[in-house]
Scaffold this active site. Structure first.
Site, PDB file in Angstrom:
ATOM      1  N   ARG A 108      -9.942   0.214   8.569  1.00  0.00           N
ATOM      2  CA  ARG A 108      -9.567  -1.068   9.221  1.00  0.00           C
ATOM      3  C   ARG A 108     -10.349  -1.958   9.916  1.00  0.00           C
ATOM      4  O   ARG A 108      -9.969  -3.271  10.052  1.00  0.00           O
ATOM      5  CB  ARG A 108      -8.541  -0.592   9.656  1.00  0.00           C
ATOM      6  CG  ARG A 108      -6.919  -0.906   9.208  1.00  0.00           C
ATOM      7  CD  ARG A 108      -5.548  -0.927  10.146  1.00  0.00           C
ATOM      8  NE  ARG A 108      -5.086  -1.786  10.186  1.00  0.00           N
ATOM      9  CZ  ARG A 108      -4.105  -1.478   9.292  1.00  0.00           C
ATOM     10  NH1 ARG A 108      -3.684  -0.054   8.669  1.00  0.00           N
ATOM     11  NH2 ARG A 108      -2.342  -2.516   9.035  1.00  0.00           N
ATOM     12  N   ARG A 140      10.436   0.648  12.080  1.00  0.00           N
ATOM     13  CA  ARG A 140       9.499  -0.784  12.583  1.00  0.00           C
ATOM     14  C   ARG A 140       9.949  -1.470  14.009  1.00  0.00           C
ATOM     15  O   ARG A 140       9.691  -3.036  13.178  1.00  0.00           O
ATOM     16  CB  ARG A 140       8.802  -0.766  11.192  1.00  0.00           C
ATOM     17  CG  ARG A 140       8.242   0.617  11.237  1.00  0.00           C
ATOM     18  CD  ARG A 140       7.186   0.476   9.971  1.00  0.00           C
ATOM     19  NE  ARG A 140       5.714  -1.078  10.364  1.00  0.00           N
ATOM     20  CZ  ARG A 140       4.722  -1.026   9.504  1.00  0.00           C
ATOM     21  NH1 ARG A 140       4.834   0.269   8.310  1.00  0.00           N
ATOM     22  NH2 ARG A 140       3.971  -1.462   9.654  1.00  0.00           N
ATOM     23  N   LYS A 146       0.983  -1.587   0.367  1.00  0.00           N
ATOM     24  CA  LYS A 146       0.263   0.155   0.378  1.00  0.00           C
ATOM     25  C   LYS A 146       1.351   0.792   0.083  1.00  0.00           C
ATOM     26  O   LYS A 146       0.637   2.178  -0.477  1.00  0.00           O
ATOM     27  CB  LYS A 146      -0.784  -0.276   0.839  1.00  0.00           C
ATOM     28  CG  LYS A 146      -1.614  -1.047   1.232  1.00  0.00           C
ATOM     29  CD  LYS A 146      -3.459  -1.263   2.751  1.00  0.00           C
ATOM     30  CE  LYS A 146      -2.419  -1.544   3.601  1.00  0.00           C
ATOM     31  NZ  LYS A 146      -1.273  -2.420   4.157  1.00  0.00           N
ATOM     32  N   ARG A 163      -0.584  -9.126  12.977  1.00  0.00           N
ATOM     33  CA  ARG A 163      -1.165  -8.460  12.998  1.00  0.00           C
ATOM     34  C   ARG A 163      -2.182  -9.039  11.743  1.00  0.00           C
ATOM     35  O   ARG A 163      -3.242  -8.337  11.191  1.00  0.00           O
ATOM     36  CB  ARG A 163      -0.237  -7.549  12.261  1.00  0.00           C
ATOM     37  CG  ARG A 163       0.451  -6.810  12.680  1.00  0.00           C
ATOM     38  CD  ARG A 163       2.007  -6.050  12.655  1.00  0.00           C
ATOM     39  NE  ARG A 163       1.366  -5.447  11.282  1.00  0.00           N
ATOM     40  CZ  ARG A 163       3.190  -5.292  10.417  1.00  0.00           C
ATOM     41  NH1 ARG A 163       4.485  -5.621  10.745  1.00  0.00           N
ATOM     42  NH2 ARG A 163       3.177  -3.960   9.691  1.00  0.00           N
ATOM     43  N   ARG A 194      11.654  -5.551   5.023  1.00  0.00           N
ATOM     44  CA  ARG A 194      11.953  -4.500   5.349  1.00  0.00           C
ATOM     45  C   ARG A 194      12.283  -4.094   7.265  1.00  0.00           C
ATOM     46  O   ARG A 194      13.304  -3.066   7.613  1.00  0.00           O
ATOM     47  CB  ARG A 194      10.138  -4.007   5.423  1.00  0.00           C
ATOM     48  CG  ARG A 194      10.123  -2.400   5.720  1.00  0.00           C
ATOM     49  CD  ARG A 194       8.746  -1.962   5.670  1.00  0.00           C
ATOM     50  NE  ARG A 194       7.885  -2.575   6.571  1.00  0.00           N
ATOM     51  CZ  ARG A 194       7.075  -2.040   6.313  1.00  0.00           C
ATOM     52  NH1 ARG A 194       6.312  -1.819   4.945  1.00  0.00           N
ATOM     53  NH2 ARG A 194       5.600  -2.787   7.381  1.00  0.00           N
TER      54      ARG A 194
HETATM   55  P1  AP5 Z   1       4.878  -1.481   2.126  1.00  0.00           P
HETATM   56  O1  AP5 Z   1       5.019  -0.657   0.788  1.00  0.00           O
HETATM   57  O2  AP5 Z   1       5.470  -0.966   3.091  1.00  0.00           O
HETATM   58  O3  AP5 Z   1       3.355  -2.161   2.622  1.00  0.00           O
HETATM   59  P2  AP5 Z   1       1.963  -1.827   3.080  1.00  0.00           P
HETATM   60  O4  AP5 Z   1       0.957  -3.063   2.727  1.00  0.00           O
HETATM   61  O5  AP5 Z   1       1.435  -1.231   3.212  1.00  0.00           O
HETATM   62  O6  AP5 Z   1       2.909  -2.965   4.931  1.00  0.00           O
HETATM   63  P3  AP5 Z   1       2.341  -2.510   6.204  1.00  0.00           P
HETATM   64  O7  AP5 Z   1       3.714  -3.003   6.622  1.00  0.00           O
HETATM   65  O8  AP5 Z   1       2.841  -0.229   6.015  1.00  0.00           O
HETATM   66  O9  AP5 Z   1       1.392  -2.370   6.223  1.00  0.00           O
HETATM   67  P4  AP5 Z   1       0.534  -2.305   7.662  1.00  0.00           P
HETATM   68  O10 AP5 Z   1      -0.940  -2.349   6.835  1.00  0.00           O
HETATM   69  O11 AP5 Z   1       1.138  -3.150   8.645  1.00  0.00           O
HETATM   70  O12 AP5 Z   1       1.105  -0.806   8.026  1.00  0.00           O
HETATM   71  P5  AP5 Z   1       0.933   0.584   8.798  1.00  0.00           P
HETATM   72  O13 AP5 Z   1       1.867   1.190   9.230  1.00  0.00           O
HETATM   73  O14 AP5 Z   1      -0.832   0.524   7.821  1.00  0.00           O
HETATM   74  O15 AP5 Z   1       5.393  -3.133   0.990  1.00  0.00           O
HETATM   75  C1  AP5 Z   1       6.248  -3.580   2.644  1.00  0.00           C
HETATM   76  C2  AP5 Z   1       6.880  -4.213   1.432  1.00  0.00           C
HETATM   77  O16 AP5 Z   1       7.450  -4.388   0.613  1.00  0.00           O
HETATM   78  C3  AP5 Z   1       8.322  -3.370   1.512  1.00  0.00           C
HETATM   79  O17 AP5 Z   1       9.566  -3.227   1.739  1.00  0.00           O
HETATM   80  C4  AP5 Z   1       8.444  -2.815   0.006  1.00  0.00           C
HETATM   81  O18 AP5 Z   1       9.657  -2.166  -0.401  1.00  0.00           O
HETATM   82  C5  AP5 Z   1       7.999  -3.996  -0.251  1.00  0.00           C
HETATM   83  N1  AP5 Z   1       7.150  -4.584  -1.181  1.00  0.00           N
HETATM   84  C6  AP5 Z   1       6.546  -2.903  -2.141  1.00  0.00           C
HETATM   85  N2  AP5 Z   1       5.722  -3.764  -2.639  1.00  0.00           N
HETATM   86  C7  AP5 Z   1       6.343  -4.617  -4.038  1.00  0.00           C
HETATM   87  C8  AP5 Z   1       6.709  -6.036  -4.818  1.00  0.00           C
HETATM   88  N3  AP5 Z   1       5.747  -4.992  -5.457  1.00  0.00           N
HETATM   89  N4  AP5 Z   1       7.179  -6.962  -4.533  1.00  0.00           N
HETATM   90  C9  AP5 Z   1       8.256  -7.245  -3.711  1.00  0.00           C
HETATM   91  N5  AP5 Z   1       8.679  -6.133  -2.407  1.00  0.00           N
HETATM   92  C10 AP5 Z   1       7.469  -5.169  -2.626  1.00  0.00           C
HETATM   93  O19 AP5 Z   1      -0.303   0.164  10.373  1.00  0.00           O
HETATM   94  C11 AP5 Z   1       1.033  -0.052  11.304  1.00  0.00           C
HETATM   95  C12 AP5 Z   1      -0.297   0.090  12.521  1.00  0.00           C
HETATM   96  O20 AP5 Z   1      -0.326   0.761  12.861  1.00  0.00           O
HETATM   97  C13 AP5 Z   1      -1.208  -1.136  12.598  1.00  0.00           C
HETATM   98  O21 AP5 Z   1      -1.067  -3.018  12.846  1.00  0.00           O
HETATM   99  C14 AP5 Z   1      -2.120  -0.284  14.029  1.00  0.00           C
HETATM  100  O22 AP5 Z   1      -1.383  -0.862  15.069  1.00  0.00           O
HETATM  101  C15 AP5 Z   1      -1.724   0.510  12.932  1.00  0.00           C
HETATM  102  N6  AP5 Z   1      -2.721   1.351  12.776  1.00  0.00           N
HETATM  103  C16 AP5 Z   1      -2.250   1.691  11.392  1.00  0.00           C
HETATM  104  N7  AP5 Z   1      -3.907   2.523  11.303  1.00  0.00           N
HETATM  105  C17 AP5 Z   1      -4.860   2.266  11.911  1.00  0.00           C
HETATM  106  C18 AP5 Z   1      -6.003   2.187  11.518  1.00  0.00           C
HETATM  107  N8  AP5 Z   1      -6.751   2.231  10.417  1.00  0.00           N
HETATM  108  N9  AP5 Z   1      -7.099   1.720  12.911  1.00  0.00           N
HETATM  109  C19 AP5 Z   1      -6.289   1.287  13.722  1.00  0.00           C
HETATM  110  N10 AP5 Z   1      -4.856   1.046  13.825  1.00  0.00           N
HETATM  111  C20 AP5 Z   1      -4.114   1.377  12.937  1.00  0.00           C
HETATM  112 MG    MG Z   2       2.325   1.016   4.479  1.00  0.00          MG
END
Ligand code: AP5
Ligand code: MG
Length: 191
Positions: free
Chosen positions: A89, A134, A14, A146, A128
């Site tokens: 979410r 992180r 994402k 997660r 990552r």
């Molecule tokens: P990346 O692009 O970072 O993936 P992502 O989907 O953004 O993954 P996240 O880990 O950020 O998702 P998340 O939903 O757990 O985290 P968030 O910050 O929202 O890619 C991942 C890796 O893969 C990278 O190294 C990238 O380079 C690689 N990659 C990308 N594309 C690729 C490809 N095509 N091929 C190979 N490699 C590739 O949430 C974190 C925490 O915050 C949650 O657990 C929760 O506690 C809290 N939180 C956030 N939002 C909310 C909400 N709305 N409600 C409640 N809690 C929340």
């Molecule tokens: Mg993300």
């Protein structure tokens, strides 16, 4: 306004895909994960509360996240549209988002969901974790937590948008450029 949700499990790409999409379509990137990590870095009370949940792989409470999104909206009154990443979410968050958007006479145009196998997701996140700093990426048990939270609390959001005819799956494995192209095609079809 033109608003999109980029949906998908942790590690599905994402954040990676958002960079290109916001530039191409002139949207504001609203990543609740990034906003929460900023609050943690600034050591605000909200950040301190959120950190406990994030480090455990659990969702931050809806009221906290919805309040934060509402504030971000108010800070960006001239936005041409938003790309929501990692939000909504829960079904409660999706309902709150609909309400926030309808107050501004707008709505979600499309929910694009990146589909990636769990095996690939774990590989990406552990990789990552070596460099991202992180805390939720370095421990495989937190990563698994997660995923289970995603299945239980977040996947019903897919049904919520499916029922509104707004949900679309996009294969999320392959090159970053190839996936980006597929997302752009889906967006151009509804713009
Ligand atoms: P990346 O692009 O970072 O993936 P992502 O989907 O953004 O993954 P996240 O880990 O950020 O998702 P998340 O939903 O757990 O985290 P968030 O910050 O929202 O890619 C991942 C890796 O893969 C990278 O190294 C990238 O380079 C690689 N990659 C990308 N594309 C690729 C490809 N095509 N091929 C190979 N490699 C590739 O949430 C974190 C925490 O915050 C949650 O657990 C929760 O506690 C809290 N939180 C956030 N939002 C909310 C909400 N709305 N409600 C409640 N809690 C929340
Ligand atoms: Mg993300």
């Amino acid at each position: 306004m033109f608003n999109l949700v980029l949906f998908g499990p942790p590690g599905s790409g994402k954040g990676t895909q958002s960079d290109h999409l916001v530039a191409r379509y002139g949207l504001k990137h609203l990543s609740t994960g990034n906003l929460l990590r900023k609050e943690i870095a600034d050591q605000t009370p909200l950040g301190l509360e959120a950190k406990r949940y994030i480090d455990a792989g659990q969702l931050v409470p809806d009221a906290v996240v919805i309040g934060m999104v509402g504030a971000y909206f108010d800070q960006n009154p001239d936005a041409a549209g938003f790309l929501f990443d990692g939000f909504p979410r829960t079904v409660a968050q999706a309902e709150a988002l609909d309400e926030l958007l309808s107050q501004r006479q707008t709505s979600i145009a499309r929910v694009l969901a990146l589909e990636v196998t769990e095996e690939e997701l774990v590989k990406r996140l552990l990789n990552r974790g070596k460099t991202s700093g992180r805390t939720d990426d370095t421990d495989e048990s937190v990563i698994r937590k997660r995923f289970s939270v995603y299945t239980q609390e977040t996947s019903p959001v897919a049904d919520y948008y499916q029922n509104k005819g707004k949900f679309q799956s996009i294969p999320g494995e392959g090159t970053v450029e190839g996936i980006s192209e597929a997302l752009c095609q889906a967006i151009d079809a509804v713009r």
